[in-house]
Design a protein around this motif. Structure first.
Motif, PDB file in Angstrom:
ATOM      1  N   ARG A 213       1.495  42.605   5.504  1.00 11.96           N
ATOM      2  CA  ARG A 213       0.039  42.606   5.693  1.00 11.96           C
ATOM      3  C   ARG A 213      -0.570  41.321   5.121  1.00 11.96           C
ATOM      4  O   ARG A 213      -1.533  40.781   5.671  1.00 11.96           O
ATOM      5  CB  ARG A 213      -0.588  43.831   5.026  1.00 11.96           C
ATOM      6  CG  ARG A 213      -1.966  44.186   5.567  1.00 11.96           C
ATOM      7  CD  ARG A 213      -1.884  44.611   7.021  1.00 11.96           C
ATOM      8  NE  ARG A 213      -3.146  45.101   7.545  1.00 11.96           N
ATOM      9  CZ  ARG A 213      -3.313  45.583   8.770  1.00 11.96           C
ATOM     10  NH1 ARG A 213      -2.282  45.645   9.597  1.00 11.96           N
ATOM     11  NH2 ARG A 213      -4.490  46.009   9.187  1.00 11.96           N
ATOM     12  N   TYR A 222      -1.051  41.236  13.446  1.00  8.71           N
ATOM     13  CA  TYR A 222      -0.986  42.447  12.621  1.00  8.71           C
ATOM     14  C   TYR A 222       0.070  43.455  13.073  1.00  8.71           C
ATOM     15  O   TYR A 222       0.280  44.462  12.409  1.00  8.71           O
ATOM     16  CB  TYR A 222      -2.366  43.127  12.607  1.00  8.71           C
ATOM     17  CG  TYR A 222      -3.382  42.351  11.800  1.00  8.71           C
ATOM     18  CD1 TYR A 222      -3.556  42.594  10.447  1.00  8.71           C
ATOM     19  CD2 TYR A 222      -4.146  41.350  12.387  1.00  8.71           C
ATOM     20  CE1 TYR A 222      -4.480  41.866   9.700  1.00  8.71           C
ATOM     21  CE2 TYR A 222      -5.064  40.616  11.651  1.00  8.71           C
ATOM     22  CZ  TYR A 222      -5.229  40.877  10.314  1.00  8.71           C
ATOM     23  OH  TYR A 222      -6.127  40.156   9.572  1.00  8.71           O
ATOM     24  N   THR A 223       0.746  43.188  14.167  1.00  9.60           N
ATOM     25  CA  THR A 223       1.639  44.191  14.744  1.00  9.60           C
ATOM     26  C   THR A 223       2.770  44.582  13.802  1.00  9.60           C
ATOM     27  O   THR A 223       3.025  45.777  13.582  1.00  9.60           O
ATOM     28  CB  THR A 223       2.226  43.674  16.075  1.00  9.60           C
ATOM     29  OG1 THR A 223       1.154  43.376  16.973  1.00  9.60           O
ATOM     30  CG2 THR A 223       3.123  44.722  16.707  1.00  9.60           C
ATOM     31  N   ASP A 226       1.541  46.707  11.019  1.00 10.71           N
ATOM     32  CA  ASP A 226       1.165  48.043  11.480  1.00 10.71           C
ATOM     33  C   ASP A 226       2.387  48.944  11.584  1.00 10.71           C
ATOM     34  O   ASP A 226       2.359  50.114  11.163  1.00 10.71           O
ATOM     35  CB  ASP A 226       0.462  47.965  12.841  1.00 10.71           C
ATOM     36  CG  ASP A 226      -0.990  47.542  12.737  1.00 10.71           C
ATOM     37  OD1 ASP A 226      -1.553  47.622  11.625  1.00 10.71           O
ATOM     38  OD2 ASP A 226      -1.567  47.115  13.755  1.00 10.71           O
ATOM     39  N   ILE A 240      -5.545  50.256   3.306  1.00 12.25           N
ATOM     40  CA  ILE A 240      -5.843  49.926   4.696  1.00 12.25           C
ATOM     41  C   ILE A 240      -6.760  48.713   4.633  1.00 12.25           C
ATOM     42  O   ILE A 240      -7.843  48.779   4.049  1.00 12.25           O
ATOM     43  CB  ILE A 240      -6.536  51.102   5.404  1.00 12.25           C
ATOM     44  CG1 ILE A 240      -5.608  52.322   5.443  1.00 12.25           C
ATOM     45  CG2 ILE A 240      -6.970  50.709   6.810  1.00 12.25           C
ATOM     46  CD1 ILE A 240      -6.289  53.605   5.872  1.00 12.25           C
ATOM     47  N   ILE A 244     -10.394  45.782  11.663  1.00 13.11           N
ATOM     48  CA  ILE A 244      -9.805  46.993  12.248  1.00 13.11           C
ATOM     49  C   ILE A 244     -10.666  47.616  13.345  1.00 13.11           C
ATOM     50  O   ILE A 244     -10.261  47.678  14.500  1.00 13.11           O
ATOM     51  CB  ILE A 244      -9.507  48.027  11.140  1.00 13.11           C
ATOM     52  CG1 ILE A 244      -8.461  47.462  10.170  1.00 13.11           C
ATOM     53  CG2 ILE A 244      -9.006  49.340  11.749  1.00 13.11           C
ATOM     54  CD1 ILE A 244      -8.227  48.279   8.926  1.00 13.11           C
ATOM     55  N   LEU A 327      -5.142  55.546  12.401  1.00 14.81           N
ATOM     56  CA  LEU A 327      -4.779  54.161  12.714  1.00 14.81           C
ATOM     57  C   LEU A 327      -3.266  54.049  12.892  1.00 14.81           C
ATOM     58  O   LEU A 327      -2.530  54.934  12.461  1.00 14.81           O
ATOM     59  CB  LEU A 327      -5.224  53.236  11.564  1.00 14.81           C
ATOM     60  CG  LEU A 327      -6.748  53.070  11.361  1.00 14.81           C
ATOM     61  CD1 LEU A 327      -7.019  52.334  10.056  1.00 14.81           C
ATOM     62  CD2 LEU A 327      -7.392  52.356  12.538  1.00 14.81           C
ATOM     63  N   PRO A 328      -2.798  52.941  13.525  1.00 13.84           N
ATOM     64  CA  PRO A 328      -3.535  51.795  14.057  1.00 13.84           C
ATOM     65  C   PRO A 328      -4.206  52.116  15.389  1.00 13.84           C
ATOM     66  O   PRO A 328      -3.884  53.096  16.052  1.00 13.84           O
ATOM     67  CB  PRO A 328      -2.472  50.718  14.211  1.00 13.84           C
ATOM     68  CG  PRO A 328      -1.161  51.378  14.061  1.00 13.84           C
ATOM     69  CD  PRO A 328      -1.343  52.757  13.592  1.00 13.84           C
ATOM     70  N   ASN A 329      -5.144  51.236  15.791  1.00 11.82           N
ATOM     71  CA  ASN A 329      -5.870  51.419  17.036  1.00 11.82           C
ATOM     72  C   ASN A 329      -5.135  50.890  18.255  1.00 11.82           C
ATOM     73  O   ASN A 329      -5.521  51.194  19.381  1.00 11.82           O
ATOM     74  CB  ASN A 329      -7.239  50.726  16.952  1.00 11.82           C
ATOM     75  CG  ASN A 329      -8.210  51.478  16.067  1.00 11.82           C
ATOM     76  OD1 ASN A 329      -8.184  52.699  15.990  1.00 11.82           O
ATOM     77  ND2 ASN A 329      -9.079  50.743  15.376  1.00 11.82           N
ATOM     78  N   ASP A 330      -4.104  50.094  18.036  1.00 13.81           N
ATOM     79  CA  ASP A 330      -3.347  49.481  19.134  1.00 13.81           C
ATOM     80  C   ASP A 330      -2.721  50.580  20.008  1.00 13.81           C
ATOM     81  O   ASP A 330      -1.879  51.350  19.555  1.00 13.81           O
ATOM     82  CB  ASP A 330      -2.256  48.578  18.553  1.00 13.81           C
ATOM     83  CG  ASP A 330      -1.529  47.775  19.607  1.00 13.81           C
ATOM     84  OD1 ASP A 330      -1.070  48.369  20.600  1.00 13.81           O
ATOM     85  OD2 ASP A 330      -1.393  46.549  19.431  1.00 13.81           O
ATOM     86  N   THR A 339       0.487  57.396  15.127  1.00 12.85           N
ATOM     87  CA  THR A 339      -0.497  56.883  14.189  1.00 12.85           C
ATOM     88  C   THR A 339      -0.335  57.594  12.853  1.00 12.85           C
ATOM     89  O   THR A 339       0.384  58.581  12.750  1.00 12.85           O
ATOM     90  CB  THR A 339      -1.942  57.113  14.685  1.00 12.85           C
ATOM     91  OG1 THR A 339      -2.170  58.512  14.836  1.00 12.85           O
ATOM     92  CG2 THR A 339      -2.208  56.408  15.997  1.00 12.85           C
TER      93      THR A 339
END
Length: 559
Positions: A213, A222-223, A226, A240, A244, A327-330, A339
């Motif tokens: 991070r 950020y992958t 995450d 966190i 975001i 999260l994550p939102n991806d 998540t």
């Protein structure tokens, strides 16, 4: 257009903000509870009334179970979080210091700090400082006078980039500037703090996440971090951190805002929650919607945990305070891995005790008050977060991901989906014997929760979602309003309305029909005059709308 970094404020005249002169503007707002005018006294009266809607809560937890190294890590995490707070100010209202220097009244200064700017986030972004015009939909992510069409027709390669801002160069051409360049020094400092924390980390998964991070903050990639965050299983501390959520970008719902939560895991409560994520595929198949809208298989390699939150910073600390995180939102990571659903138990309990129960005593039928309890509230909030993983991520009409298709209309509808599908999950798990309790407890507590959340106002995605739910449930007879202004749940019709609203929202998302969603928002995500009158009773009784925090190393006793 060039980026303006300095402004001059004249509180009795006009404001040069984000590079445009705005005189005597008033916010267009449907909230009828209070009306700010351009007079100084009336604005001060407005602030005096509105600042009282917040209840101060001290963020603490039992630190006795932490190791010596974990006690050393906590202050480093809080310092990194504070940097995120400053970065969010730069995104939401970069002229903070010059604004505060012109304000003499301490309550107004405090209200600016609560709202991260001069607009009341829980009242439709109404301006509360004289001379301030409406809040720019794009915050400082875009030049103020930029139209949607101008960006769409431009040569910018990442028009809707998560981690960049759009600026005008010296020739007026639109360009993209990545966060890691725009905020290089601050992000480097936060990165260094996370790497220091990693040196003390004893849990391998937490050490790996902190290191990755830290790298992500200075690269905008950020992958990897995450995935590492989702891989953590045995950590006690968590943070966190980074850009975001997209709520602050009301122009495109594209660009992410900086925020941070510093967390301490409640391992006993977390253990109780382990089993529910594995049930997602079965619950997905049972959704009350056509088969073509539920073909996706939700990821199950994720965790459902309970935490005490000891520090909020940035976007999550602005306006209505988050009490659970998914999260994550991806979407790609969600489909491949799942998540992490984090329930912020101490903040949740504060809202239940100080807000939801007092609301229920005023607005819930006296014979149904017996059904209100914290376990039902916790479960409703928890399954709201789990339900973000249900439904549909990609449109069935070839318009790509739902988020891309719906743009600025995505967030509020997604929150509405999570609300109603969370209740759908509760109902299904109770029927299967996988959840303890009486359905009347969950439905009545949910009803009280709607009345709590609609008070967040039209500027909030969660507020819009609950307005839609309230109006839809009312039209379908899920509750009645008694002559004395209290609400009584019809438990049979409540379930029927839940299924109908679930079907409507998933269909809207799956079709990716932005115009239809916008029409639904304008027609359903509104507070009626009757409901506003009932909500005004709560204000007159002094029942808070939300909480603010006394937090930090001094509160925790760690240095």
């Amino acid at each position: 257009m060039k980026h303006i970094t300095r402004v001059t404020l004249f509180l009795t005249g006009c404001l040069l903000i984000f590079g445009i002169l705005s005189c005597n503007n008033t916010s267009k707002n449907t909230d009828t509870s209070s009306t700010a005018t351009t007079g100084k006294d009336s604005l001060q009266n407005y602030v005096d009334q509105r600042i009282a809607i917040y209840e101060t809560v001290k963020l603490t937890t039992n630190l006795n179970g932490l190791t010596t190294n974990e006690r050393k890590i906590l202050p480093l995490l809080i310092q990194a979080a504070q940097i995120m707070d400053n970065l969010f100010w730069k995104q939401a209202y970069p002229q903070r210091d010059s604004l505060l220097s012109t304000i003499k009244n301490e309550k107004t200064k405090s209200f600016v700090m609560i709202n991260y700017g001069p607009w009341d986030r829980l009242n439709g972004d109404k301006p509360f400082v004289a001379g301030i015009g409406p809040k720019p939909a794009g915050a400082s992510f875009y030049p103020l006078n930029m139209t949607k069409e101008a960006l769409e027709k431009s040569a910018v390669t990442d028009k809707y980039g998560l981690y960049s801002v759009i600026k005008g160069d010296s020739s007026g051409r639109l360009i993209s500037v990545p966060y890691n360049a725009l905020f290089a020094s601050e992000l480097q400092e936060a990165s260094n703090l996370l790497k220091q924390a990693a040196l003390f980390a004893e849990d391998p998964g937490f050490k790996k996440y902190l290191t990755l991070r830290a790298d992500a903050l200075v690269t905008d990639n950020y992958t990897a971090s995450d995935y590492a965050w989702l891989d953590m299983k045995t950590n006690t501390l968590d943070i966190i951190i980074g850009p975001i959520e997209n709520y602050e970008d009301k122009l495109f719902n594209a660009r992410a805002s900086f925020e941070a939560y510093v967390l301490v895991k409640d391992k006993a409560w977390s253990k109780r929650l382990e089993k529910y994520v594995s049930m997602l595929p079965q619950l997905q198949q049972g959704l009350p919607v056509e088969a073509k809208y539920k073909k996706e298989r939700p990821g199950t390699d994720s965790e459902l945990n309970a935490y005490d939150v000891v520090y909020y910073a940035g976007d999550c600390n602005a306006g209505s305070k988050t009490i659970a995180v998914n999260l994550p939102n991806d979407e790609v990571i969600q489909q491949k891995k799942g998540t992490r659903r984090s329930q912020l138990k101490n903040a949740m309990k504060a809202k239940f005790d100080k807000i939801l129960m007092p609301i229920a005593k005023e607005l819930i039928d006296k014979d149904q008050l017996q059904y209100l309890n914290f376990d039902a509230f916790f479960a409703n909030v928890m399954f709201h977060e789990v339900a973000h993983g249900l439904g549909i991520k990609k449109t069935i009409t070839g318009k790509g991901f739902v988020k891309e298709a719906l743009q600025e209309q995505y967030s509020w509808l997604e929150e509405g989906k999570a609300d109603v599908l969370g209740l759908y999950m509760v109902t299904g798990l109770l029927k299967k014997g996988e959840l303890d309790g009486d359905i009347k407890q969950f439905y009545t507590t949910y009803m009280a929760g709607i009345l709590r959340s609609v008070r967040f106002g039209a500027a909030s995605a969660h507020g819009k979602a609950n307005m839609q739910c309230f109006n839809f449930f009312k039209e379908n007879g899920a509750f009645i309003r008694n002559e004395n202004g209290t609400y009584k749940v019809d438990f049979t019709k409540f379930e029927q309305a839940m299924n109908k609203l679930s079907r409507l929202i998933i269909t809207l998302q799956g079709n990716g029909d932005k115009a239809a969603v916008e029409k639904t928002q304008k027609e359903k995500a509104v507070i009626t005059t009757e409901l506003q009158q009932d909500l005004d009773k709560l204000t007159k009784k002094g029942i808070p709308v939300d909480i603010i925090f006394e937090q930090g190393v001094d509160v925790l006793g760690v240095h």
